[in-house]
Design an enzyme around this catalytic site. Structure first.
Site, PDB file in Angstrom:
ATOM      1  N   PHE A 129      -5.988 -15.805  25.777  1.00  0.00           N
ATOM      2  CA  PHE A 129      -7.328 -15.331  25.413  1.00  0.00           C
ATOM      3  C   PHE A 129      -8.373 -15.930  26.371  1.00  0.00           C
ATOM      4  O   PHE A 129      -8.265 -17.096  26.732  1.00  0.00           O
ATOM      5  CB  PHE A 129      -7.582 -15.775  23.970  1.00  0.00           C
ATOM      6  CG  PHE A 129      -8.676 -15.035  23.285  1.00  0.00           C
ATOM      7  CD1 PHE A 129      -8.507 -13.713  22.924  1.00  0.00           C
ATOM      8  CD2 PHE A 129      -9.876 -15.665  22.989  1.00  0.00           C
ATOM      9  CE1 PHE A 129      -9.521 -13.017  22.271  1.00  0.00           C
ATOM     10  CE2 PHE A 129     -10.889 -14.978  22.324  1.00  0.00           C
ATOM     11  CZ  PHE A 129     -10.709 -13.659  21.974  1.00  0.00           C
ATOM     12  N   LYS A 234      -8.118 -13.183  10.974  1.00  0.00           N
ATOM     13  CA  LYS A 234      -7.311 -12.034  11.392  1.00  0.00           C
ATOM     14  C   LYS A 234      -6.326 -11.711  10.255  1.00  0.00           C
ATOM     15  O   LYS A 234      -6.744 -11.251   9.211  1.00  0.00           O
ATOM     16  CB  LYS A 234      -6.659 -12.346  12.736  1.00  0.00           C
ATOM     17  CG  LYS A 234      -7.740 -12.468  13.834  1.00  0.00           C
ATOM     18  CD  LYS A 234      -7.261 -12.953  15.168  1.00  0.00           C
ATOM     19  CE  LYS A 234      -8.433 -12.938  16.163  1.00  0.00           C
ATOM     20  NZ  LYS A 234      -8.161 -13.662  17.390  1.00  0.00           N
TER      21      LYS A 234
HETATM   22  C1  LIG Z   1      -9.172 -14.251  18.202  1.00  0.00           C
HETATM   23  C2  LIG Z   1      -8.702 -15.313  19.120  1.00  0.00           C
HETATM   24  C3  LIG Z   1      -9.493 -16.429  19.402  1.00  0.00           C
HETATM   25  C4  LIG Z   1     -10.899 -16.512  18.865  1.00  0.00           C
HETATM   26  O1  LIG Z   1     -11.470 -17.761  18.945  1.00  0.00           O
HETATM   27  P1  LIG Z   1     -12.814 -18.078  18.150  1.00  0.00           P
HETATM   28  O2  LIG Z   1     -13.221 -19.376  18.710  1.00  0.00           O
HETATM   29  O3  LIG Z   1     -12.456 -18.117  16.700  1.00  0.00           O
HETATM   30  O4  LIG Z   1     -13.797 -16.991  18.425  1.00  0.00           O
HETATM   31  C5  LIG Z   1      -8.950 -17.428  20.210  1.00  0.00           C
HETATM   32  N1  LIG Z   1      -7.703 -17.305  20.726  1.00  0.00           N
HETATM   33  C6  LIG Z   1      -6.924 -16.222  20.473  1.00  0.00           C
HETATM   34  C7  LIG Z   1      -5.555 -16.135  21.041  1.00  0.00           C
HETATM   35  C8  LIG Z   1      -7.408 -15.195  19.673  1.00  0.00           C
HETATM   36  O5  LIG Z   1      -6.647 -14.117  19.434  1.00  0.00           O
END
Ligand SMILES: *Cc1c(COP(=O)(O)O)cnc(C)c1O
Length: 426
Positions: A129, A234
Site C-alpha cells: 500500500f 474493511k
Molecule cells: C486500507 C489499507 C491501509 C490504510 O491505512 P490507514 O492508515 O488506516 O488509512 C494500510 N495498508 C493497507 C495494506 C491497506 O489495505
C-alpha cells in the site's frame, strides 16, 4: 461441469446450502436492489452496532459522563485487541487497538529498525500500500545512518514469486514489510513460508493484514511472526476511520519501545508524572486518548466475525470467488476483460480484480442509481475493477447478478454514455 452456470438456479442452490447466509440479515440494508462489493474498503454496518453505539452514546456518554472511563472505556483498546487476537492466532496480550494503520506502521517499523540495528536494509514489494511505502521512506529520511530501501518487483503485475524475494533478502536485511493480501491484485502471501525465510537471514518481518484480516485464516503465533498491523474498517466492519490494530510477539515486547511517547502508553497515565515510564506490555504502543465511539463500533461488529468463525468465512470466500471466476471466463473474458488477480485461490485473498480499458466507465455504469440493480465495486487505476466478496453479507445470487449486469453493460454499450473524468474517492 458448467451445465447450469448461465441460469440463476445454480446460484440459488449454492445459497440454500450456505451455512453463513443467516448473517446477511445482521447487516443494515440501505436498499434491497444494492449489491455491495466494497467490503474490502469499507465494511457494511451491522445492525447490532447501531444498537450498541446508541447505548454507548446515550447511557455511557450521556448519562454516566466521565464516570464511564472507569466503568467501560479505560481498557477498551486492550479488550478489543483481545477480540482481534482470536482471529489472527495471537495471544490476548500481544494485540492492541490504537490510531490508524499508518501510524501503527510507523511505531513498529521504527521499533524494528532500532532492534535489528546491525543491518541496514529494509525490504518491501511494489504491491504494498502507498502509505506503507511513504511511512518507511519517511522514517529512513529521519534516520541519520544510511539505509538501503529495496522494492521487490512482480514479473506479471499480479503475483510475486518467492524467488524474487529470495534474491533480495540477505544477511544484511533488517526488516521486511509486506501486505499479506495485495490491495490491487489480491495476491496472497504464505505468511509462514515468508516469515521463515526472513528469520533464516536474521531479518525481522512485519505483516500488514489490512486486506486479509477477518476473511483469511491467519496464525501469527504459529508462524512466529514478529510484528503485524491491520485495519478494522474493511472486513471487520468497524466503521469509517475506526482505529487499527497492532501486534507484537510477546518475547519482543520487552525489547522495544514506541517512538511516540504519549501518556496513554505510560505505566500510570493518571499519576500525571512528568517522567515517562513505558507500560510493560502492549499498552506501551498507545499514544493519546482512544476514540471510544469508534472502538465501541469495532467491539460490537467483530462479534459477528468471531461467531461465524474464520475458517467458515474463508471457505465461503473461496466458493464465492471461484463461482465468480467460472462465470467470468464463461461470460466476460471474451469481451476484452482480463483477470487481474491470481487464478489459484491459494494465492488469492477475498477480492477479485478484473481489468478492462474502459474500467472506469464500466464502474460508473454499474453504480448508476437509476438502474434496477445497483452494484458498488471500486475502481483502482488504471484499469482495475475490484470486486470485494464479504462472505457475511454477499450471496452467490449477488455474484450471478453482478456478472450478468456487467455483461449487459458491455453488450449494450451503456458505459459509453458516462463521462470519463476520474474524481474524488474511488
Ligand atoms: C486500507 C489499507 C491501509 C490504510 O491505512 P490507514 O492508515 O488506516 O488509512 C494500510 N495498508 C493497507 C495494506 C491497506 O489495505
Amino acid at each position: 461441469m458448467n451445465k447450469n452456470i448461465s441460469s440463476i438456479s445454480l446460484a440459488k442452490e449454492y445459497d440454500s446450502k450456505d451455512d453463513l447466509k443467516k448473517y446477511r440479515k445482521e447487516f443494515y440494508e440501505p436498499n434491497s436492489n444494492l449489491i455491495y462489493l466494497d467490503g474490502n474498503s469499507l465494511g457494511k454496518l451491522p445492525i447490532k452496532t447501531i444498537e450498541h453505539l446508541n447505548n454507548v452514546i446515550s447511557n455511557q456518554w450521556g448519562d454516566r459522563l466521565i464516570k464511564s472511563w472507569n466503568e467501560n472505556w479505560y481498557d477498551l483498546a486492550k479488550r478489543v485487541g483481545g477480540k482481534i487476537s482470536k482471529i489472527i492466532g495471537a495471544g490476548e496480550d500481544e494485540v492492541i487497538v490504537a490510531d490508524s494503520t499508518s501510524i501503527n506502521l510507523y511505531k513498529l517499523v521504527y521499533s524494528a529498525l532500532k532492534l535489528n540495528n546491525k543491518k541496514n536494509k529494509i525490504v518491501t514489494d511494489e504491491f504494498n500500500f502507498p502509505s506503507d511505502h511513504y511511512i518507511i521512506e519517511g522514517i529512513l529520511n529521519q534516520f541519520t545512518s544510511e539505509y538501503k530501501f529495496e522494492i521487490i518487483k512482480s514479473n506479471d503485475g499480479i503475483t510475486i514469486p518467492i524467488e524474487n524475494l529470495i534474491s533480495k533478502i540477505d544477511n544484511n536485511t533488517s526488516l521486511i514489510v509486506l501486505s499479506h493480501a495485495a490491495f490491487k491484485s489480491c495476491f496472497l502471501y504464505d505468511i509462514e513460508e515468508i516469515t521463515n525465510l526472513a528469520h533464516k537471514k536474521g531479518a525481522l518481518i512485519l505483516w500488514d493484514l489490512s486486506h486479509s484480516v477477518g476473511v483469511v485464516d491467519i496464525e501469527l503465533n504459529k508462524s512466529k511472526v514478529d510484528f503485524a498491523i491491520g485495519c478494522t474498517y474493511k472486513y471487520l466492519n468497524g466503521g469509517p476511520g475506526a482505529p487499527a490494530f497492532l501486534y507484537v510477539r510477546k518475547d519482543l515486547l520487552s525489547k522495544i519501545i514506541s517512538p511516540i511517547w504519549g501518556w496513554f502508553g505510560d505505566q500510570n497515565p493518571f499519576e500525571f508524572n512528568l517522567n515517562y515510564k513505558p507500560a510493560e506490555g502492549i499498552n506501551k504502543f498507545l499514544v493519546g486518548t482512544p476514540p471510544i465511539l469508534s472502538l465501541a463500533a469495532i467491539d460490537s461488529s467483530i462479534d459477528l466475525v468471531i461467531e461465524a468463525e474464520i475458517s467458515n468465512i474463508r471457505n465461503k470466500s473461496i466458493k464465492l470467488s471461484e463461482f465468480f471466476l467460472q462465470l467470468f471466463f464463461d461470460k466476460l473474458a471474451n469481451h476484452n476483460f482480463k483477470l487481474g488477480s491470481p487464478r489459484d485461490y491459494r494465492n488469492r485473498g477475498s477480492h477479485v480484480s478484473i481489468q478492462h480499458k474502459e474500467a472506469y466507465r464500466i464502474c460508473k455504469a454499474m453504480m448508476d442509481e437509476k438502474n434496477e440493480i445497483v452494484i458498488i465495486p471500486d475502481f483502482r487505476a488504471p484499469n482495475n475493477i475490484r470486486l470485494g466478496f464479504s462472505p457475511l453479507y454477499n450471496s452467490f445470487e449477488d455474484i450471478w447478478k453482478v456478472v450478468n449486469t456487467i455483461e449487459s453493460i458491455i453488450v449494450q454499450k451503456t458505459y459509453l454514455t458516462y463521462e470519463n473524468n476520474i474524481s474524488g474517492v474511488t
